[in-house]
Design a protein around this motif. Structure first.
Motif, PDB file in Angstrom:
ATOM      1  N   LEU A   1      36.252  41.184  56.003  1.00 54.06           N
ATOM      2  CA  LEU A   1      36.287  41.187  54.547  1.00 54.06           C
ATOM      3  C   LEU A   1      37.600  41.761  54.056  1.00 54.06           C
ATOM      4  O   LEU A   1      38.194  41.261  53.098  1.00 54.06           O
ATOM      5  CB  LEU A   1      35.113  41.989  54.001  1.00 54.06           C
ATOM      6  CG  LEU A   1      35.008  42.085  52.473  1.00 54.06           C
ATOM      7  CD1 LEU A   1      34.884  40.683  51.884  1.00 54.06           C
ATOM      8  CD2 LEU A   1      33.824  42.943  52.080  1.00 54.06           C
ATOM      9  N   ALA A   2      38.082  42.822  54.732  1.00 53.68           N
ATOM     10  CA  ALA A   2      39.319  43.453  54.307  1.00 53.68           C
ATOM     11  C   ALA A   2      40.483  42.479  54.402  1.00 53.68           C
ATOM     12  O   ALA A   2      41.406  42.503  53.590  1.00 53.68           O
ATOM     13  CB  ALA A   2      39.598  44.702  55.153  1.00 53.68           C
ATOM     14  N   GLN A   3      40.484  41.590  55.418  1.00 51.17           N
ATOM     15  CA  GLN A   3      41.557  40.632  55.564  1.00 51.17           C
ATOM     16  C   GLN A   3      41.563  39.595  54.451  1.00 51.17           C
ATOM     17  O   GLN A   3      42.579  38.972  54.179  1.00 51.17           O
ATOM     18  CB  GLN A   3      41.418  39.924  56.920  1.00 51.17           C
ATOM     19  CG  GLN A   3      41.579  40.877  58.105  1.00 51.17           C
ATOM     20  CD  GLN A   3      41.267  40.181  59.416  1.00 51.17           C
ATOM     21  OE1 GLN A   3      40.852  39.033  59.419  1.00 51.17           O
ATOM     22  NE2 GLN A   3      41.476  40.880  60.527  1.00 51.17           N
ATOM     23  N   LEU A   4      40.398  39.383  53.831  1.00 44.22           N
ATOM     24  CA  LEU A   4      40.292  38.370  52.783  1.00 44.22           C
ATOM     25  C   LEU A   4      40.685  38.901  51.420  1.00 44.22           C
ATOM     26  O   LEU A   4      40.854  38.140  50.488  1.00 44.22           O
ATOM     27  CB  LEU A   4      38.860  37.835  52.722  1.00 44.22           C
ATOM     28  CG  LEU A   4      38.355  37.131  53.976  1.00 44.22           C
ATOM     29  CD1 LEU A   4      36.878  36.777  53.806  1.00 44.22           C
ATOM     30  CD2 LEU A   4      39.160  35.870  54.240  1.00 44.22           C
ATOM     31  N   LEU A   5      40.794  40.215  51.289  1.00 50.83           N
ATOM     32  CA  LEU A   5      41.045  40.803  49.981  1.00 50.83           C
ATOM     33  C   LEU A   5      42.547  40.789  49.697  1.00 50.83           C
ATOM     34  O   LEU A   5      43.331  41.390  50.422  1.00 50.83           O
ATOM     35  CB  LEU A   5      40.530  42.242  49.933  1.00 50.83           C
ATOM     36  CG  LEU A   5      39.029  42.407  50.163  1.00 50.83           C
ATOM     37  CD1 LEU A   5      38.660  43.884  50.129  1.00 50.83           C
ATOM     38  CD2 LEU A   5      38.251  41.635  49.117  1.00 50.83           C
TER      39      LEU A   5
ATOM     40  N   SER B   1      39.836  45.827  39.757  1.00 51.45           N
ATOM     41  CA  SER B   1      40.566  45.397  40.937  1.00 51.45           C
ATOM     42  C   SER B   1      39.942  44.133  41.494  1.00 51.45           C
ATOM     43  O   SER B   1      38.752  43.872  41.313  1.00 51.45           O
ATOM     44  CB  SER B   1      40.554  46.501  41.998  1.00 51.45           C
ATOM     45  OG  SER B   1      39.250  46.627  42.561  1.00 51.45           O
ATOM     46  N   GLU B   2      40.740  43.338  42.193  1.00 48.96           N
ATOM     47  CA  GLU B   2      40.223  42.108  42.780  1.00 48.96           C
ATOM     48  C   GLU B   2      39.193  42.416  43.863  1.00 48.96           C
ATOM     49  O   GLU B   2      38.231  41.668  44.050  1.00 48.96           O
ATOM     50  CB  GLU B   2      41.367  41.274  43.335  1.00 48.96           C
ATOM     51  CG  GLU B   2      42.285  40.720  42.253  1.00 48.96           C
ATOM     52  CD  GLU B   2      43.366  39.826  42.824  1.00 48.96           C
ATOM     53  OE1 GLU B   2      43.183  39.339  43.953  1.00 48.96           O
ATOM     54  OE2 GLU B   2      44.375  39.614  42.140  1.00 48.96           O
ATOM     55  N   ALA B   3      39.420  43.528  44.592  1.00 48.18           N
ATOM     56  CA  ALA B   3      38.455  43.926  45.623  1.00 48.18           C
ATOM     57  C   ALA B   3      37.105  44.240  45.009  1.00 48.18           C
ATOM     58  O   ALA B   3      36.051  43.824  45.521  1.00 48.18           O
ATOM     59  CB  ALA B   3      38.976  45.143  46.389  1.00 48.18           C
ATOM     60  N   HIS B   4      37.122  44.950  43.884  1.00 49.92           N
ATOM     61  CA  HIS B   4      35.877  45.293  43.209  1.00 49.92           C
ATOM     62  C   HIS B   4      35.179  44.046  42.701  1.00 49.92           C
ATOM     63  O   HIS B   4      33.958  43.881  42.859  1.00 49.92           O
ATOM     64  CB  HIS B   4      36.166  46.242  42.037  1.00 49.92           C
ATOM     65  CG  HIS B   4      34.952  46.609  41.239  1.00 49.92           C
ATOM     66  ND1 HIS B   4      34.539  45.876  40.141  1.00 49.92           N
ATOM     67  CD2 HIS B   4      34.045  47.612  41.387  1.00 49.92           C
ATOM     68  CE1 HIS B   4      33.444  46.410  39.648  1.00 49.92           C
ATOM     69  NE2 HIS B   4      33.117  47.467  40.377  1.00 49.92           N
ATOM     70  N   ASP B   5      35.952  43.135  42.101  1.00 45.56           N
ATOM     71  CA  ASP B   5      35.361  41.904  41.572  1.00 45.56           C
ATOM     72  C   ASP B   5      34.742  41.072  42.687  1.00 45.56           C
ATOM     73  O   ASP B   5      33.660  40.494  42.520  1.00 45.56           O
ATOM     74  CB  ASP B   5      36.417  41.077  40.836  1.00 45.56           C
ATOM     75  CG  ASP B   5      36.880  41.753  39.549  1.00 45.56           C
ATOM     76  OD1 ASP B   5      36.181  42.686  39.098  1.00 45.56           O
ATOM     77  OD2 ASP B   5      37.934  41.356  39.024  1.00 45.56           O
ATOM     78  N   LEU B   6      35.420  40.998  43.837  1.00 47.32           N
ATOM     79  CA  LEU B   6      34.890  40.236  44.954  1.00 47.32           C
ATOM     80  C   LEU B   6      33.600  40.848  45.479  1.00 47.32           C
ATOM     81  O   LEU B   6      32.638  40.139  45.795  1.00 47.32           O
ATOM     82  CB  LEU B   6      35.933  40.153  46.077  1.00 47.32           C
ATOM     83  CG  LEU B   6      35.517  39.376  47.336  1.00 47.32           C
ATOM     84  CD1 LEU B   6      35.095  37.953  46.983  1.00 47.32           C
ATOM     85  CD2 LEU B   6      36.654  39.356  48.351  1.00 47.32           C
ATOM     86  N   MET B   7      33.564  42.161  45.561  1.00 42.74           N
ATOM     87  CA  MET B   7      32.354  42.825  46.038  1.00 42.74           C
ATOM     88  C   MET B   7      31.190  42.611  45.078  1.00 42.74           C
ATOM     89  O   MET B   7      30.044  42.479  45.498  1.00 42.74           O
ATOM     90  CB  MET B   7      32.605  44.326  46.222  1.00 42.74           C
ATOM     91  CG  MET B   7      33.480  44.665  47.419  1.00 42.74           C
ATOM     92  SD  MET B   7      32.854  43.960  48.979  1.00 42.74           S
ATOM     93  CE  MET B   7      31.241  44.724  49.079  1.00 42.74           C
ATOM     94  N   GLN B   8      31.479  42.529  43.775  1.00 46.64           N
ATOM     95  CA  GLN B   8      30.438  42.245  42.792  1.00 46.64           C
ATOM     96  C   GLN B   8      29.860  40.854  43.028  1.00 46.64           C
ATOM     97  O   GLN B   8      28.645  40.645  42.949  1.00 46.64           O
ATOM     98  CB  GLN B   8      31.000  42.343  41.368  1.00 46.64           C
ATOM     99  CG  GLN B   8      31.366  43.744  40.939  1.00 46.64           C
ATOM    100  CD  GLN B   8      30.138  44.613  40.734  1.00 46.64           C
ATOM    101  OE1 GLN B   8      29.716  45.330  41.633  1.00 46.64           O
ATOM    102  NE2 GLN B   8      29.561  44.557  39.556  1.00 46.64           N
TER     103      GLN B   8
END
Length: 204
Positions: free
Chosen positions: A2-6, A18-25
């Motif tokens: 997942l980290a590689q995709l962020l 953040s984009e990471a937060h939005d993706l996790m949502q």
């Protein structure tokens, strides 16, 4: 993985915006949706025997409504409850809680702002047959199209883009397994009203 995709983000990871937060949502929402679909499939394909106990349906309904409003974060949507009590029935509590939860969820999906009107009465010959509990949930959504009404409780029939079509079918089966009935119709003044009847406990 997942980290590689962020992708890189100007906001600190995990912070709103953040984009990471939005993706996790998105991942969280999709996980919940998929879990709900799996639960619907399992509940319909492999129903377990009823584990009945004598309970006050009025108290059960009140508790489910309180938990639902906390869990769903209804953003101020108006949900009212009119009940009489006690209303003693012999039911599988967990299965009927599932029914009540789904009714509330469907009503708010029809119109997230509400209002949703829930009522529980004893049948008196007008609101239902004597010896029955009568539960009604009315939403103020767009109502039911005529071509939909004939298929409401059919498995895999849905008007939702992401629905499984098993919610109402499972609800119908649970209620019928308890010796009750289910009906869904358009309400006067707009919206729809779903009515469930259940036999009262012997000696009530």
């Amino acid at each position: 993985l997942l980290a590689q995709l962020l992708p890189s983000s100007p906001a600190p990871p995990g912070m709103p915006g953040s984009e990471a937060h939005d993706l996790m949502q998105i991942v969280t929402r999709e996980g919940s949706r998929l879990n709900g679909m799996i639960q619907d499939l399992l509940a319909y394909a492999n129903p377990r025997p009823l584990l009945r106990s004598r309970v006050d349906l009025s108290e059960e309904l009140t508790e489910v409504l309180q938990l639902f409003l906390i869990d769903r974060k209804t953003d101020g949507a108006e949900v009212t409850l009119e009940r009489c009590g006690p209303v003693w029935v012999d039911i599988d509590v967990n299965r009927l809680r599932q029914v009540m939860w789904n009714l509330l969820r469907n009503a708010l999906e029809a119109n997230p702002k509400g209002p949703v009107q829930v009522s529980l009465r004893l049948g008196d010959g007008e609101t239902g047959a004597e010896g029955e509990a009568v539960l009604r949930v009315r939403d103020h959504g767009p109502g039911l199209r005529p071509e939909v009404c004939a298929h409401l409780f059919e498995p895999f029939f849905t008007t939702k883009e992401t629905g499984t079509g098993l919610g109402l079918a499972t609800l119908h089966r649970i209620v019928e397994d308890h010796g009750g009935t289910v009906s869904l119709r358009n309400a006067e003044g707009g919206g729809a009203v779903l009515t469930i009847t259940l036999p009262l406990s012997a000696g009530t």
